[in-house]
Design a protein around this motif. Structure first.
Motif, PDB file in Angstrom:
ATOM      1  N   HIS A 232      -6.026  83.668 -26.046  1.00  0.00           N
ATOM      2  CA  HIS A 232      -7.066  82.908 -25.331  1.00  0.00           C
ATOM      3  C   HIS A 232      -7.688  81.834 -26.227  1.00  0.00           C
ATOM      4  O   HIS A 232      -8.895  81.598 -26.174  1.00  0.00           O
ATOM      5  CB  HIS A 232      -8.192  83.829 -24.830  1.00  0.00           C
ATOM      6  N   ASP A 233      -6.864  81.172 -27.028  1.00  0.00           N
ATOM      7  CA  ASP A 233      -7.410  80.199 -27.976  1.00  0.00           C
ATOM      8  C   ASP A 233      -6.732  78.840 -27.880  1.00  0.00           C
ATOM      9  O   ASP A 233      -6.842  78.021 -28.787  1.00  0.00           O
ATOM     10  CB  ASP A 233      -7.294  80.729 -29.408  1.00  0.00           C
ATOM     11  N   ARG A 234      -6.028  78.593 -26.761  1.00  0.00           N
ATOM     12  CA  ARG A 234      -5.284  77.339 -26.615  1.00  0.00           C
ATOM     13  C   ARG A 234      -4.930  77.128 -25.146  1.00  0.00           C
ATOM     14  O   ARG A 234      -5.239  77.968 -24.285  1.00  0.00           O
ATOM     15  CB  ARG A 234      -4.025  77.377 -27.468  1.00  0.00           C
ATOM     16  N   GLU A 235      -4.238  75.994 -24.890  1.00  0.00           N
ATOM     17  CA  GLU A 235      -3.835  75.676 -23.541  1.00  0.00           C
ATOM     18  C   GLU A 235      -2.835  76.707 -23.000  1.00  0.00           C
ATOM     19  O   GLU A 235      -2.146  77.388 -23.756  1.00  0.00           O
ATOM     20  CB  GLU A 235      -3.185  74.285 -23.473  1.00  0.00           C
ATOM     21  N   VAL A 236      -2.771  76.782 -21.690  1.00  0.00           N
ATOM     22  CA  VAL A 236      -1.752  77.592 -21.026  1.00  0.00           C
ATOM     23  C   VAL A 236      -0.387  76.974 -21.319  1.00  0.00           C
ATOM     24  O   VAL A 236      -0.215  75.754 -21.259  1.00  0.00           O
ATOM     25  CB  VAL A 236      -2.009  77.635 -19.509  1.00  0.00           C
ATOM     26  N   TRP A 267     -15.500  70.370 -23.255  1.00  0.00           N
ATOM     27  CA  TRP A 267     -15.514  70.571 -21.806  1.00  0.00           C
ATOM     28  C   TRP A 267     -14.386  69.776 -21.143  1.00  0.00           C
ATOM     29  O   TRP A 267     -13.750  70.253 -20.190  1.00  0.00           O
ATOM     30  CB  TRP A 267     -16.864  70.179 -21.228  1.00  0.00           C
ATOM     31  N   ALA A 268     -14.100  68.589 -21.647  1.00  0.00           N
ATOM     32  CA  ALA A 268     -13.053  67.762 -21.051  1.00  0.00           C
ATOM     33  C   ALA A 268     -11.701  68.461 -21.113  1.00  0.00           C
ATOM     34  O   ALA A 268     -10.922  68.432 -20.144  1.00  0.00           O
ATOM     35  CB  ALA A 268     -12.984  66.405 -21.745  1.00  0.00           C
ATOM     36  N   VAL A 269     -11.391  69.101 -22.238  1.00  0.00           N
ATOM     37  CA  VAL A 269     -10.108  69.788 -22.387  1.00  0.00           C
ATOM     38  C   VAL A 269     -10.041  71.007 -21.467  1.00  0.00           C
ATOM     39  O   VAL A 269      -9.042  71.235 -20.774  1.00  0.00           O
ATOM     40  CB  VAL A 269      -9.886  70.204 -23.849  1.00  0.00           C
ATOM     41  N   LEU A 270     -11.100  71.795 -21.439  1.00  0.00           N
ATOM     42  CA  LEU A 270     -11.101  72.997 -20.609  1.00  0.00           C
ATOM     43  C   LEU A 270     -11.030  72.648 -19.121  1.00  0.00           C
ATOM     44  O   LEU A 270     -10.264  73.255 -18.363  1.00  0.00           O
ATOM     45  CB  LEU A 270     -12.353  73.830 -20.897  1.00  0.00           C
ATOM     46  N   SER A 271     -11.812  71.673 -18.698  1.00  0.00           N
ATOM     47  CA  SER A 271     -11.813  71.308 -17.280  1.00  0.00           C
ATOM     48  C   SER A 271     -10.475  70.711 -16.861  1.00  0.00           C
ATOM     49  O   SER A 271     -10.061  70.847 -15.702  1.00  0.00           O
ATOM     50  CB  SER A 271     -12.960  70.341 -16.974  1.00  0.00           C
ATOM     51  N   ALA A 272      -9.756  70.063 -17.799  1.00  0.00           N
ATOM     52  CA  ALA A 272      -8.435  69.536 -17.474  1.00  0.00           C
ATOM     53  C   ALA A 272      -7.453  70.670 -17.163  1.00  0.00           C
ATOM     54  O   ALA A 272      -6.586  70.528 -16.292  1.00  0.00           O
ATOM     55  CB  ALA A 272      -7.909  68.682 -18.627  1.00  0.00           C
ATOM     56  N   GLU A 273      -7.573  71.798 -17.877  1.00  0.00           N
ATOM     57  CA  GLU A 273      -6.742  72.960 -17.565  1.00  0.00           C
ATOM     58  C   GLU A 273      -7.035  73.473 -16.162  1.00  0.00           C
ATOM     59  O   GLU A 273      -6.130  73.815 -15.399  1.00  0.00           O
ATOM     60  CB  GLU A 273      -6.990  74.069 -18.590  1.00  0.00           C
ATOM     61  N   ALA A 274      -8.304  73.515 -15.809  1.00  0.00           N
ATOM     62  CA  ALA A 274      -8.674  73.952 -14.461  1.00  0.00           C
ATOM     63  C   ALA A 274      -8.139  72.990 -13.406  1.00  0.00           C
ATOM     64  O   ALA A 274      -7.674  73.409 -12.340  1.00  0.00           O
ATOM     65  CB  ALA A 274     -10.196  74.072 -14.352  1.00  0.00           C
TER      66      ALA A 274
END
Length: 294
Positions: A232-236, A267-274
């Motif tokens: 849980h420390d990087r992109e899918v 936040w930009a990186v996390l929201s892009a995954e969503a």
């Protein structure tokens, strides 16, 4: 909490959500992003007050919530910790989440709590104990719980059932739902040398109420073989995205959480995954044609 009206229980939509982290409180409150829901770990909000509750209360007014427990030790050999269960109920009653989940694992022994989710042998004895514990949790909380499939690094010779059979029986006997963690499927399949696609074909998908996606980290075991860690420390990863798309095509849209619990990104990186998960969900609703997330 007596100075405000209680929250209405809001059903979590079949969209993507993310885990709520302190690093993103201000971004969320200032930007009001288009997000299906936020998930919180119940144990982080078992205190009576303080800044975490103040931020969560503000965010809960605008978004549905998923409550995810990590400390019940559902698979533990000893009775459930009734004090912990009572605190969990207080958090649940306070925030009225649309979804509530826990892990198929154990994490305590006598007075000790381990900072890990440890695996179980899939036997009739373990099955009866897990069902008994889930019955107790659902009775105390007053609602259905979703049980998450684990990521595993060892298997037990004494196991009598396949994991998918074990989960099916738990859901049948307890009435709980299931939380399908697609990354956990990929991690376990890689570690133990079986097909993640075949595992998902055997999974009791009619009970799935939520899906988790997260990143995994490569490592090596003592023999130099690749070992995947549910970090849980990087992109899918791309293979997990592919498994997720196949799963949605098969079972339909489900609320989908992006888990990122360490090395927290912007936040930009996390929201892009969503947004990427939302695009897959929207494509399914559009008959398989790509649709950009809003």
């Amino acid at each position: 909490m007596s100075d405000r009206e209680p929250y209405e229980v809001i059903k979590v939509p079949s969209r993507s959500g993310v885990g709520l982290k302190a690093e993103h409180y201000h971004d969320i409150l200032e930007q009001k992003p288009s997000m299906g829901f936020f998930e919180v770990h119940a144990e982080n909000y078992m205190g009576a007050g303080g800044p975490p509750h103040a931020y969560l209360e503000a965010i809960r007014r605008d978004y549905p919530l998923s409550l995810h427990g990590v400390g019940l030790s559902i698979g533990g050999a000893r009775p459930l910790d009734k004090d912990h269960l009572a605190r969990l109920k207080q958090v649940h009653d306070r925030y009225q989440p649309g979804l509530f989940s826990e892990h198929l694992a154990w994490s305590s022994h006598q007075p000790a709590y381990f900072n890990d989710l440890l695996p179980l042998p899939y036997t009739s004895e373990t099955l009866a104990r897990v069902v008994e514990h889930i019955d107790e949790v659902q009775s105390v909380i007053g609602r259905q719980m979703l049980l998450e499939n684990p990521s595993t690094y060892v298997v037990f010779e004494q196991s009598e059932l396949e994991e998918t059979e074990f989960l099916r029986e738990i859901a049948k006997r307890s009435g709980c739902g299931l939380l399908l963690d697609v990354n956990n499927v990929f991690v376990s399949a890689s570690n133990h040398g079986y097909s993640p696609e075949e595992y998902l074909e055997a999974f009791p998908v009619s009970h799935v109420g939520e899906i988790h996606l997260g990143g995994h980290a490569p490592d090596e075991d003592e023999f130099g073989h690749t070992l995947l860690i549910d970090a849980h420390d990087r992109e899918v990863s791309d293979p997990v995205w592919a498994l997720y798309a196949k799963t949605i095509k098969r079972i339909g849209a489900r609320p989908t959480l992006i888990e990122w619990d360490s090395d927290i990104p912007t936040w930009a990186v996390l929201s892009a995954e969503a947004q990427r998960a939302d695009e897959i969900l929207r494509a399914h609703e559009n008959g398989g044609q790509p649709v950009a997330a809003e």
